[in-house]
Design an enzyme around this catalytic site. Sequence first.
Site, PDB file in Angstrom:
ATOM      1  N   ASP A   1       0.831  -0.889   0.097  1.00  0.00           N
ATOM      2  CA  ASP A   1      -0.016   0.081   0.098  1.00  0.00           C
ATOM      3  C   ASP A   1       0.970   1.228  -0.154  1.00  0.00           C
ATOM      4  O   ASP A   1       2.100   1.142   0.373  1.00  0.00           O
ATOM      5  CB  ASP A   1      -0.916   0.078   1.354  1.00  0.00           C
ATOM      6  N   ARG A   2       0.169   2.364  -0.446  1.00  0.00           N
ATOM      7  CA  ARG A   2       1.026   3.682  -0.526  1.00  0.00           C
ATOM      8  C   ARG A   2       1.771   4.003   0.862  1.00  0.00           C
ATOM      9  O   ARG A   2       2.889   4.542   0.817  1.00  0.00           O
ATOM     10  CB  ARG A   2       0.141   4.795  -0.946  1.00  0.00           C
TER      11      ARG A   2
END
Length: 303
Positions: A138-139
Amino acid sequence: MNIHGQWLEDKISKNDAGQTIEDYLKTKWRIPKKMLHQFRMSKNVHINGEPLPWKNTLKEDDTVSLPFFETEPNEITPHNVEIEILFEDEHVLIVNKPIKIDTHPSSEHDQKTLLNAVAAYFQKTGLKTKPRHVHRLDRDTSGAILFTKHFVASSVFDQLLAERKINRTYIALVQGIIKKEEGIINEPIGRDRHHATRRRVSRTGQAAKTSYRVLKRNTVKNETLIELSLETGRTHQIRVHMSHIGHPLLGDTLYGGNRLKEQQQALHAIKLSFIHPFTHQLVSAVAPPNQQVFLPYSNLFSY
């Protein structure tokens, strides 16, 4: 093993001698059937400089030339930022992803992702193939991510991931004090009908299994540092499972965690390990935590 332009050249060892060309490609390089067919039809595997029938037997010191590094059209726009390399060989690249950067573009206008940064590195080092990520983070999750350097490696490592032969170890800071020393969360995960990006534990979801163990309890801050490993790789798996047992990740506001100043979630992929399918050596890449939130615990990360 040498690389000359598009060719990877491998000198046949005593152990590999006596195999047919086809068996050698299957056993040493784990090339899947579809790709074997493409190689056979294109006559693009050479023995001592010429294409030979695949039933021919290889001899010690023969040179096999494989078109692993054929020039590919690369539509990935390079993003020239420094990347932290944890491991690299002719086939793969493992980098330590920082937070606040996506693993790959989500639209054609998104050109500042880790994939774009690795494309710039390929360009700088003269590789004319395109990078492919085997998995993603994920970011706002940091840590080790595996990229492949050619299309054969991409196919083989995708298969290893599906077979659960790539081991990923995470560390996380969660809210509250976990009393058990270790545990297993075996709960299926599905989409949340009321939120486009959110997942939830659901009886009709996909099987998901997360193991954790406590590394440190901090009663002053009311938080617990844990190590986690996954037997499955569902979207948001760690985040959903820890929230489900009442211990959401610090900073993970989507799943009930308190916001952090750095606008991140306290999750880091600290270790990536596998038996290399081509060299048969153990690769164990450790990613030093690069989030400030983990600094007070840095003496515990002796991997």
